[in-house]
Design a protein around this motif. Structure first.
Motif, PDB file in Angstrom:
ATOM      1  N   PHE A 161     -70.832 -29.448 -48.815  1.00  0.00           N
ATOM      2  CA  PHE A 161     -72.048 -29.052 -49.558  1.00  0.00           C
ATOM      3  C   PHE A 161     -72.517 -27.669 -49.097  1.00  0.00           C
ATOM      4  O   PHE A 161     -72.815 -26.793 -49.919  1.00  0.00           O
ATOM      5  CB  PHE A 161     -73.156 -30.106 -49.356  1.00  0.00           C
ATOM      6  CG  PHE A 161     -74.552 -29.556 -49.432  1.00  0.00           C
ATOM      7  CD1 PHE A 161     -75.083 -29.150 -50.652  1.00  0.00           C
ATOM      8  CD2 PHE A 161     -75.334 -29.414 -48.290  1.00  0.00           C
ATOM      9  CE1 PHE A 161     -76.370 -28.612 -50.727  1.00  0.00           C
ATOM     10  CE2 PHE A 161     -76.613 -28.886 -48.352  1.00  0.00           C
ATOM     11  CZ  PHE A 161     -77.124 -28.480 -49.576  1.00  0.00           C
ATOM     12  N   SER A 162     -72.554 -27.464 -47.772  1.00  0.00           N
ATOM     13  CA  SER A 162     -73.098 -26.200 -47.267  1.00  0.00           C
ATOM     14  C   SER A 162     -72.206 -25.031 -47.696  1.00  0.00           C
ATOM     15  O   SER A 162     -72.706 -23.980 -48.100  1.00  0.00           O
ATOM     16  CB  SER A 162     -73.296 -26.245 -45.748  1.00  0.00           C
ATOM     17  OG  SER A 162     -72.057 -26.353 -45.085  1.00  0.00           O
ATOM     18  N   HIS A 163     -70.886 -25.201 -47.638  1.00  0.00           N
ATOM     19  CA  HIS A 163     -69.988 -24.109 -48.049  1.00  0.00           C
ATOM     20  C   HIS A 163     -70.110 -23.855 -49.551  1.00  0.00           C
ATOM     21  O   HIS A 163     -70.183 -22.712 -50.004  1.00  0.00           O
ATOM     22  CB  HIS A 163     -68.539 -24.461 -47.711  1.00  0.00           C
ATOM     23  CG  HIS A 163     -68.286 -24.548 -46.235  1.00  0.00           C
ATOM     24  ND1 HIS A 163     -67.111 -24.962 -45.688  1.00  0.00           N
ATOM     25  CD2 HIS A 163     -69.098 -24.284 -45.178  1.00  0.00           C
ATOM     26  CE1 HIS A 163     -67.179 -24.944 -44.366  1.00  0.00           C
ATOM     27  NE2 HIS A 163     -68.385 -24.547 -44.035  1.00  0.00           N
ATOM     28  N   ARG A 164     -70.156 -24.947 -50.281  1.00  0.00           N
ATOM     29  CA  ARG A 164     -70.194 -24.849 -51.741  1.00  0.00           C
ATOM     30  C   ARG A 164     -71.436 -24.092 -52.225  1.00  0.00           C
ATOM     31  O   ARG A 164     -71.356 -23.193 -53.046  1.00  0.00           O
ATOM     32  CB  ARG A 164     -70.240 -26.272 -52.274  1.00  0.00           C
ATOM     33  CG  ARG A 164     -69.613 -26.465 -53.599  1.00  0.00           C
ATOM     34  CD  ARG A 164     -69.647 -27.939 -53.937  1.00  0.00           C
ATOM     35  NE  ARG A 164     -68.347 -28.544 -54.014  1.00  0.00           N
ATOM     36  CZ  ARG A 164     -68.118 -29.850 -53.839  1.00  0.00           C
ATOM     37  NH1 ARG A 164     -69.099 -30.681 -53.532  1.00  0.00           N
ATOM     38  NH2 ARG A 164     -66.908 -30.325 -53.959  1.00  0.00           N
ATOM     39  N   ILE A 165     -72.570 -24.458 -51.680  1.00  0.00           N
ATOM     40  CA  ILE A 165     -73.805 -23.868 -52.217  1.00  0.00           C
ATOM     41  C   ILE A 165     -73.941 -22.400 -51.804  1.00  0.00           C
ATOM     42  O   ILE A 165     -74.357 -21.558 -52.601  1.00  0.00           O
ATOM     43  CB  ILE A 165     -75.053 -24.714 -51.849  1.00  0.00           C
ATOM     44  CG1 ILE A 165     -76.293 -24.223 -52.593  1.00  0.00           C
ATOM     45  CG2 ILE A 165     -75.334 -24.779 -50.378  1.00  0.00           C
ATOM     46  CD1 ILE A 165     -76.783 -25.170 -53.613  1.00  0.00           C
ATOM     47  N   ILE A 166     -73.508 -22.077 -50.582  1.00  0.00           N
ATOM     48  CA  ILE A 166     -73.555 -20.664 -50.150  1.00  0.00           C
ATOM     49  C   ILE A 166     -72.601 -19.842 -51.029  1.00  0.00           C
ATOM     50  O   ILE A 166     -72.922 -18.729 -51.448  1.00  0.00           O
ATOM     51  CB  ILE A 166     -73.178 -20.537 -48.653  1.00  0.00           C
ATOM     52  CG1 ILE A 166     -74.266 -21.170 -47.783  1.00  0.00           C
ATOM     53  CG2 ILE A 166     -72.963 -19.076 -48.254  1.00  0.00           C
ATOM     54  CD1 ILE A 166     -73.857 -21.402 -46.339  1.00  0.00           C
ATOM     55  N   LEU A 202     -75.501 -21.841 -39.402  1.00  0.00           N
ATOM     56  CA  LEU A 202     -75.025 -23.206 -39.696  1.00  0.00           C
ATOM     57  C   LEU A 202     -74.523 -23.938 -38.459  1.00  0.00           C
ATOM     58  O   LEU A 202     -74.822 -25.117 -38.266  1.00  0.00           O
ATOM     59  CB  LEU A 202     -73.872 -23.150 -40.693  1.00  0.00           C
ATOM     60  CG  LEU A 202     -74.192 -23.022 -42.170  1.00  0.00           C
ATOM     61  CD1 LEU A 202     -72.893 -22.867 -42.951  1.00  0.00           C
ATOM     62  CD2 LEU A 202     -74.958 -24.236 -42.680  1.00  0.00           C
ATOM     63  N   TYR A 203     -73.748 -23.222 -37.632  1.00  0.00           N
ATOM     64  CA  TYR A 203     -73.060 -23.913 -36.533  1.00  0.00           C
ATOM     65  C   TYR A 203     -73.669 -23.632 -35.151  1.00  0.00           C
ATOM     66  O   TYR A 203     -73.269 -24.243 -34.172  1.00  0.00           O
ATOM     67  CB  TYR A 203     -71.568 -23.543 -36.530  1.00  0.00           C
ATOM     68  CG  TYR A 203     -70.856 -23.992 -37.795  1.00  0.00           C
ATOM     69  CD1 TYR A 203     -70.522 -25.328 -37.998  1.00  0.00           C
ATOM     70  CD2 TYR A 203     -70.536 -23.079 -38.797  1.00  0.00           C
ATOM     71  CE1 TYR A 203     -69.878 -25.745 -39.151  1.00  0.00           C
ATOM     72  CE2 TYR A 203     -69.889 -23.485 -39.957  1.00  0.00           C
ATOM     73  CZ  TYR A 203     -69.570 -24.822 -40.130  1.00  0.00           C
ATOM     74  OH  TYR A 203     -68.931 -25.224 -41.281  1.00  0.00           O
TER      75      TYR A 203
END
Ligand code: CMC
Length: 429
Positions: free
Chosen positions: A161-166, A91-92
């Protein structure tokens, strides 16, 4: 910006195409102005020779069997890292410091619950619905839960969004599993690491204590790392293409899950297990290898071959070793399907057809045997792949949406249908 020119000569003249060099891999010729200047399209069904974007995330050298996430060899990550750290890296772009990792891990752990209304969606599915259908449907529904709060131009919204979906994918996947068994849904536990939590949501029941097997958790974490990203594969390209229209990213991920389900892609792990069961015994291997080579027979050796790898898939080698470890730990190292798989691999690797076409075992050849040993039903195997690949999809979606060169994805075509013709009244046809 262009390193050199590439000259394309054809009947309508020649065109000087700018070409670019990446860090690794072949150069690319930039054909964007070709149509405007030469009135010709490029033709590349299956995109075997087309780079659809610039990307900094993952590199594959298919001839050498190399796979790098943000420059780090997958073998090193598999040996030393954790899935959560790999998620951060993808991600980063960099490996996290201890403080960054702890914060990220905590963010993921505290986003694991899903809205109770989302849970009720499962009641709309019959108990024998394929879990990939349920998971893609429920993930698609997340765009309804998070629409007003998801502005794709807002960096913080994108990050949430990225944290939530993972974080939520294992919860949704486990809910699909429990629904198919008719068992009560098990809530996530934020005191557990990602893979241990996943195991307890799938396999614990409220009626008794559940002990997490450390080898099982280690195997899950490894499989998640190895499936986390694979550059511009079918499902990732689907997520990029769907996302390129500016659609809600939860819907784009649901489209990726649908693309992953196919047996030529992530559905292969389920198909491998079903194939091994169908072959049944080593004495039938020659018959099935002959079927796979027969042009008139649609049967293919599932778990063999890859669009990019023309050498060993590095992930397959690591997974085969893990397979030995898991089966030994569970006292099932004489698993007949594993023995059959090892034998089938040996026969195919020596067969002229497979050698000549450079068809080697891929990541999915052994993963299903591990999942089966851990207690997952075959229909859940591709769901496990989807959990792992979610971080890859999200990383690519983020990269695309913030790329100044990004435009809506819109391929052209070679039209071979009828030329313009006049409508004929139905009475005269
Ligand atoms: N069994 C028998 N023949 C095969 C196989 C196979 N598994 N894979 C490819 N071939 C043959 C194919 O018939 C073709 O022969 P010919 O040149 O004579 O027409 C040649 O090898 C090239 O195959 P292709 O289908 O043109 O290659 P592709 O790059 O379009 O497809 C693939 C790649 C992975 C879809 C294909 O190898 C396949 O269907 N494998 C089985 C399914 C599978 O294991 N998929 C998982 C891929 S890894 C996980 C993932 O990335 O999702």
């Amino acid at each position: 910006m262009s390193d050199k020119n590439y000259t394309l000569t054809g009947e309508s003249g020649s065109a000087d195409l700018p070409s670019y060099s990446g860090t690794l891999g072949p150069d690319v010729a930039d054909v964007r102005k070709l149509y405007a200047q030469q009135n010709i399209f490029t033709f590349d069904p299956g995109f075997a020779s087309t780079a659809s974007c610039r990307s900094e995330i993952t590199f594959i050298d298919g001839d050498e069997g190399v796979l790098l996430y943000r420059g780090y060899p997958v073998e090193q990550l598999a040996k030393n890292s954790s899935f959560i750290e790999v998620c951060y890296l993808l991600l980063y772009g960099e490996l996290p410091t201890k403080a960054e990792l702890d914060k990220f891990d905590n963010n993921i752990r505290t986003h694991t619950m899903i809205n109770e209304t989302m849970l009720r969606l499962f009641n709309g599915f019959h108990h024998d619905a394929h879990p990939m259908a349920m998971v893609s449907g429920v993930v698609g529904s997340m765009s309804a839960f998070y629409h007003e709060t998801m502005d794709i131009h807002n960096a913080r919204h994108r990050e949430i969004f990225s944290h939530r979906i993972i974080a939520k994918l294992p919860t949704i996947a486990a809910a699909a599993y429990k629904h198919s068994l008719g068992q009560p849904f098990v809530y996530p536990r934020n005191d557990l690491d990602y893979s241990s939590n996943l195991l307890q949501m799938f396999f614990s029941v409220p009626a008794e204590e559940y002990e997490i097997d450390s080898v099982a958790a280690e195997a899950i974490d490894l499989l998640l790392i190895l499936h986390a990203d694979h550059e511009q594969n079918c499902s990732t390209s689907t997520v990029r293409l769907a996302g390129s229209s500016g659609t809600n990213p939860y819907s784009a991920i649901a489209a990726g899950i649908a693309a992953l389900w196919g047996p030529a892609h992530g559905g292969a792990n389920e198909a491998v297990l079903r194939m091994l069961e169908q072959i049944g015994s080593a004495k039938n291997i020659d018959e099935y290898v002959a079927k796979a080579k027969d042009k008139d027979d649609p049967f293919r050796l599932m778990g063999f071959g890859h669009r990019v790898y023309k050498n060993f898939d590095p992930r397959a080698t690591i997974i085969r070793d893990m397979c030995h470890k898991v089966l030994a730990k569970l006292g099932r190292d004489d698993d007949p399907l594993f023995e059959l798989a090892l034998e089938l691999e040996q026969v195919a690797l020596k067969d002229e057809y497979f050698v000549e076409k450079k068809l080697y075992p891929n990541v999915d050849f052994y993963s299903g045997i591990i999942y089966r040993a851990l207690g997952f039903q075959p229909s859940m195997f591709t769901v496990m792949f989807a959990i792992a690949r979610t971080v890859g999809w999200v990383s690519h979606w983020q990269e695309m949406i913030t790329d100044p060169e990004h435009r809506i994805g819109r391929p052209r075509q070679l039209y071979v249908g009828p030329a313009a013709r006049d409508y004929i009244d139905v009475a005269k046809r």
